[in-house]
Motif scaffolding. Structure first.
Motif, mmCIF file in Angstrom:
data_model
loop_
_atom_site.group_PDB
_atom_site.id
_atom_site.type_symbol
_atom_site.label_atom_id
_atom_site.label_comp_id
_atom_site.label_asym_id
_atom_site.label_seq_id
_atom_site.Cartn_x
_atom_site.Cartn_y
_atom_site.Cartn_z
ATOM 1 N N SER A 22 -0.753 -7.323 -4.235
ATOM 2 C CA SER A 22 -0.529 -5.904 -4.510
ATOM 3 C C SER A 22 -1.806 -5.192 -4.906
ATOM 4 O O SER A 22 -2.669 -5.759 -5.570
ATOM 5 C CB SER A 22 0.470 -5.749 -5.661
ATOM 6 N N THR A 23 -1.915 -3.922 -4.518
ATOM 7 C CA THR A 23 -2.962 -3.046 -5.013
ATOM 8 C C THR A 23 -2.419 -2.404 -6.282
ATOM 9 O O THR A 23 -1.358 -1.784 -6.252
ATOM 10 C CB THR A 23 -3.296 -1.938 -4.000
ATOM 11 N N VAL A 24 -3.126 -2.595 -7.390
ATOM 12 C CA VAL A 24 -2.752 -1.980 -8.655
ATOM 13 C C VAL A 24 -3.637 -0.750 -8.822
ATOM 14 O O VAL A 24 -4.863 -0.859 -8.795
ATOM 15 C CB VAL A 24 -2.949 -2.946 -9.841
ATOM 16 N N ARG A 25 -3.027 0.419 -8.965
ATOM 17 C CA ARG A 25 -3.754 1.678 -9.120
ATOM 18 C C ARG A 25 -3.430 2.240 -10.498
ATOM 19 O O ARG A 25 -2.263 2.368 -10.859
ATOM 20 C CB ARG A 25 -3.328 2.686 -8.047
ATOM 21 N N ILE A 26 -4.479 2.577 -11.265
ATOM 22 C CA ILE A 26 -4.298 3.107 -12.615
ATOM 23 C C ILE A 26 -4.981 4.466 -12.703
ATOM 24 O O ILE A 26 -6.170 4.588 -12.398
ATOM 25 C CB ILE A 26 -4.863 2.137 -13.677
ATOM 26 N N ASP A 114 1.575 -2.437 -1.541
ATOM 27 C CA ASP A 114 1.344 -3.672 -0.782
ATOM 28 C C ASP A 114 -0.098 -3.734 -0.287
ATOM 29 O O ASP A 114 -0.516 -2.915 0.539
ATOM 30 C CB ASP A 114 2.326 -3.728 0.388
ATOM 31 N N TRP A 115 -0.862 -4.696 -0.783
ATOM 32 C CA TRP A 115 -2.264 -4.846 -0.406
ATOM 33 C C TRP A 115 -2.420 -5.084 1.094
ATOM 34 O O TRP A 115 -3.380 -4.638 1.708
ATOM 35 C CB TRP A 115 -2.914 -5.972 -1.204
ATOM 36 N N ASN A 116 -1.483 -5.757 1.719
ATOM 37 C CA ASN A 116 -1.578 -6.008 3.160
ATOM 38 C C ASN A 116 -1.489 -4.715 3.967
ATOM 39 O O ASN A 116 -2.030 -4.634 5.062
ATOM 40 C CB ASN A 116 -0.511 -7.007 3.607
ATOM 41 N N GLU A 117 -0.817 -3.699 3.437
ATOM 42 C CA GLU A 117 -0.774 -2.392 4.095
ATOM 43 C C GLU A 117 -1.990 -1.541 3.716
ATOM 44 O O GLU A 117 -2.410 -0.686 4.483
ATOM 45 C CB GLU A 117 0.504 -1.648 3.722
ATOM 46 N N ASP A 118 -2.546 -1.755 2.531
ATOM 47 C CA ASP A 118 -3.672 -0.954 2.034
ATOM 48 C C ASP A 118 -5.018 -1.424 2.572
ATOM 49 O O ASP A 118 -5.917 -0.626 2.794
ATOM 50 C CB ASP A 118 -3.751 -1.011 0.512
ATOM 51 N N SER A 127 -15.846 -4.128 -4.174
ATOM 52 C CA SER A 127 -15.011 -3.083 -4.740
ATOM 53 C C SER A 127 -13.981 -2.634 -3.716
ATOM 54 O O SER A 127 -14.263 -2.549 -2.541
ATOM 55 C CB SER A 127 -15.878 -1.892 -5.150
ATOM 56 N N ILE A 128 -12.771 -2.321 -4.207
ATOM 57 C CA ILE A 128 -11.783 -1.738 -3.310
ATOM 58 C C ILE A 128 -11.684 -0.244 -3.561
ATOM 59 O O ILE A 128 -10.768 0.410 -3.095
ATOM 60 C CB ILE A 128 -10.406 -2.421 -3.420
ATOM 61 N N SER A 129 -12.620 0.305 -4.313
ATOM 62 C CA SER A 129 -12.707 1.749 -4.505
ATOM 63 C C SER A 129 -13.791 2.295 -3.600
ATOM 64 O O SER A 129 -14.585 1.549 -3.027
ATOM 65 C CB SER A 129 -13.029 2.078 -5.966
ATOM 66 N N PHE A 130 -13.857 3.603 -3.496
ATOM 67 C CA PHE A 130 -14.814 4.268 -2.612
ATOM 68 C C PHE A 130 -16.245 3.844 -2.890
ATOM 69 O O PHE A 130 -17.071 3.812 -1.992
ATOM 70 C CB PHE A 130 -14.674 5.783 -2.760
ATOM 71 N N GLN A 138 -19.048 2.445 7.686
ATOM 72 C CA GLN A 138 -18.082 1.535 7.103
ATOM 73 C C GLN A 138 -16.821 2.312 6.747
ATOM 74 O O GLN A 138 -16.902 3.397 6.187
ATOM 75 C CB GLN A 138 -18.633 0.901 5.825
ATOM 76 N N PRO A 139 -15.635 1.782 7.062
ATOM 77 C CA PRO A 139 -14.411 2.491 6.691
ATOM 78 C C PRO A 139 -14.194 2.414 5.179
ATOM 79 O O PRO A 139 -14.629 1.479 4.522
ATOM 80 C CB PRO A 139 -13.322 1.725 7.445
ATOM 81 N N TYR A 140 -13.529 3.425 4.638
ATOM 82 C CA TYR A 140 -13.101 3.396 3.247
ATOM 83 C C TYR A 140 -12.263 2.136 3.068
ATOM 84 O O TYR A 140 -11.393 1.850 3.898
ATOM 85 C CB TYR A 140 -12.298 4.678 2.981
ATOM 86 N N PRO A 141 -12.494 1.333 2.030
ATOM 87 C CA PRO A 141 -11.844 0.020 1.940
ATOM 88 C C PRO A 141 -10.374 0.051 1.540
ATOM 89 O O PRO A 141 -9.850 -0.899 1.018
ATOM 90 C CB PRO A 141 -12.691 -0.706 0.891
#
Length: 181
Positions: A22-26, A114-118, A127-130, A138-141
């Protein structure tokens, strides 16, 4: 201009029969402005893998994906772009708003997707942030828009957040103790 270290302890329940990456976003927003989508600040985004049932996810604030890597706790003019680690992002000392002595009221929102969709790809600094994107090719991750879900107006933000099972909110206060604390 610094704050004491802190950590997130998130209680989540995975109702499926398998681990879910999972992607956890805070995000946080001033309590009085929480209905304005532009008031929400991304504090962290990371990947976790809750097992079926109840889980506790721990994340130290110094590992935030939105800060410089390694976290710059004090200004260091000797750091250069050629050193290892990410040189982009907020300095760790600016991760949180200042607050006030009485405690400025904020709301925190945590959302799991869902990390697999993100997932688009790993960035050069992990980093999974910009911050992890080093050039225009490079695409935004993250397959979702920068600032998701606050990348566009949302009618009734508070109601939306409390009615979605993959989102949770908590009220809290940020205190600034002056020069003594």
């Amino acid at each position: 201009m610094t704050h004491k270290g802190f950590a997130y302890f998130l209680r989540v329940e995975n109702v499926s029969s398998r681990d879910i990456e999972s992607t956890v976003r805070i995000f946080i927003a001033p309590e009085q402005n929480q209905e304005d989508y532009r008031s929400w600040i991304e504090i962290d985004k990371f990947v976790a893998k809750p097992s079926p049932g109840k889980n506790v996810i721990y994340q130290n604030s110094k590992e935030s994906s939105v800060i410089q890597k390694p976290a710059a706790l004090e200004p260091n003019p000797e750091r250069t772009q050629g050193e290892s680690g990410c040189q982009c992002g907020w300095p760790y000392t600016l991760l949180l708003p200042r607050g006030n002595e009485e405690g400025m009221p904020y709301v925190m929102m945590v959302m799991l997707t869902d990390w697999n969709e993100d997932r688009v790809r790993e960035s050069t600094c992990g980093s999974i942030s910009f911050c992890g994107v080093t050039n225009q090719n490079q695409p935004y991750p993250d397959s979702r828009a920068l600032g998701y879900p606050f990348d566009r107006p949302i009618a009734g933000i508070a109601n939306t957040l409390i009615t979605n099972p993959h989102m949770a909110t908590r009220a809290f206060k940020i205190r600034h103790l002056g020069t003594e604390g």
